[in-house]
Design a protein around this motif. Structure first.
Motif, PDB file in Angstrom:
ATOM      1  N   UNK A 222      51.129  64.366  58.551  1.00  0.00           N
ATOM      2  CA  UNK A 222      50.947  63.268  57.603  1.00  0.00           C
ATOM      3  C   UNK A 222      50.190  63.785  56.386  1.00  0.00           C
ATOM      4  N   UNK A 223      50.708  63.494  55.204  1.00  0.00           N
ATOM      5  CA  UNK A 223      50.086  63.953  53.952  1.00  0.00           C
ATOM      6  C   UNK A 223      49.349  62.799  53.274  1.00  0.00           C
ATOM      7  N   UNK A 224      48.275  63.141  52.549  1.00  0.00           N
ATOM      8  CA  UNK A 224      47.574  62.124  51.751  1.00  0.00           C
ATOM      9  C   UNK A 224      48.280  61.963  50.407  1.00  0.00           C
ATOM     10  N   UNK A 225      47.711  61.139  49.522  1.00  0.00           N
ATOM     11  CA  UNK A 225      48.370  60.876  48.237  1.00  0.00           C
ATOM     12  C   UNK A 225      48.459  62.121  47.359  1.00  0.00           C
ATOM     13  N   UNK A 226      47.617  63.130  47.643  1.00  0.00           N
ATOM     14  CA  UNK A 226      47.652  64.391  46.894  1.00  0.00           C
ATOM     15  C   UNK A 226      48.535  65.430  47.568  1.00  0.00           C
ATOM     16  N   UNK A 246      51.534  55.369  50.961  1.00  0.00           N
ATOM     17  CA  UNK A 246      51.422  56.832  51.081  1.00  0.00           C
ATOM     18  C   UNK A 246      52.265  57.313  52.261  1.00  0.00           C
ATOM     19  N   UNK A 247      52.177  56.594  53.374  1.00  0.00           N
ATOM     20  CA  UNK A 247      53.036  56.889  54.521  1.00  0.00           C
ATOM     21  C   UNK A 247      54.297  56.055  54.366  1.00  0.00           C
ATOM     22  N   UNK A 248      55.417  56.726  54.151  1.00  0.00           N
ATOM     23  CA  UNK A 248      56.678  56.027  53.903  1.00  0.00           C
ATOM     24  C   UNK A 248      57.842  56.858  54.420  1.00  0.00           C
TER      25      UNK A 248
END
Length: 296
Positions: A222-226, A246-248
């Motif tokens: 899972x990645x953050x907004x950056x 952010x999670x999509x």
């Protein structure tokens, strides 16, 4: 001298894994096996080795596998187009027959054979075996316009899990076997349903009260907004990332699946990059891990 240093490094790696081996001894870990790890020959070998090693050191691995690309390829060969709605394959009776043939008759048996060639004792199962997965029709809903009821969409023989026969799985793991499960379920009238493998893995992990649920993917985690990897997060943070958009995409159902399993009693859930060799061992037997760990 260099050989001695290399040997010492290996010894340190083994010692780092010792607390985790002790902690997970005789515990159940459910692994959703999919993505690139299922099609790359070297990665398939490494996956099988990881699963066999887990069993030999006293952990009970339970594998739930996907097979979307393999199903799509077979349908193409037969001149049948794959159609999707909200990421779900529209599954008529003819398509379901092909899905069952590919998942249960081909993919499942290939995984069983590979693990057994590496010294394991794997057994292949589908939802029909011992009434392992009872299922019912899964209906999609789609919002058409404001203040109007959602449209219900029937996508055929796509199912959702009603119950899991956990005793069947436990009887196998307790007798030294490694269950390899194809994500198909059986309805009340004997019909076969195609079920999302992530969902099946989460439901099985919950039914077994597993120590861990591992989802293998084709991304780091899972990645953050950056666009940086999140090593660990709790349920509250996960829900905020979903709310913030952010999670999509494909990560959204995986995170939701993990949260549902955690709420049902699974201790920890992990979303990891199955494109890395020995991804499973690196996640559960090292201090830092390689993917995203989710806790309540």
């Amino acid at each position: 001298m260099e050989n001695i240093l290399n040997s010492m490094e290996r010894a340190e790696i083994l010692l780092e894994s010792l607390p985790y081996i002790r902690r997970f001894y005789n515990k159940t870990i459910v692994i959703k096996y999919g993505g690139h790890a299922m099609v790359d020959d070297e990665l398939k070998d490494k996956f099988a080795q990881d699963v066999v090693m887990m069993k030999y050191i006293g952990i009970n691995p339970v594998v739930v596998h996907g097979g979307g690309p393999q199903i799509g390829n077979f349908l193409s060969k037969l001149g049948k187009e794959s159609k999707f709605v909200q990421g779900m394959r529209i599954t008529d009776k003819e398509t379901m027959d092909i899905v069952e043939m590919v998942l249960v008759g081909k993919v499942n048996k290939e995984i069983v054979g590979l693990i057994n060639r590496h010294g394991g004792n794997a057994v292949g199962l589908s939802g029909k075996d011992g009434n392992l997965i009872s299922a019912e029709k899964y209906l999609l809903s789609e919002d058409k316009a404001k203040h109007t009821p959602s449209e219900i969409i029937d996508i055929g023989l796509v199912g959702k899990v009603k119950t899991i026969n956990s005793q069947l799985i436990l009887s196998l793991t307790q007798n030294g076997f490694i269950p390899i499960i194809a994500p198909t379920g059986i309805g009340d009238a004997g019909e076969t349903y195609n079920i999302n493998a992530d969902i099946v893995a989460g439901e099985i992990a919950a039914a077994l009260q597993a120590e861990k649920l591992l989802l293998l993917t084709d991304v780091q985690g899972v990645m953050n907004k950056d666009k940086q990897l999140i090593n660990t997060m709790n349920g509250k943070k996960a829900l905020k990332l979903i709310d913030d958009g952010v999670v999509e995409g494909g990560m959204f159902p995986k995170v939701k699946c993990c949260l549902k399993a955690l709420k049902a009693g699974v201790k920890k859930a992990h979303i990891i990059d199955g494109r890395l060799k020995h991804a499973i061992l690196l996640e559960i037997f090292t201090d830092k891990g390689i993917g995203t760990e989710i806790v309540l």
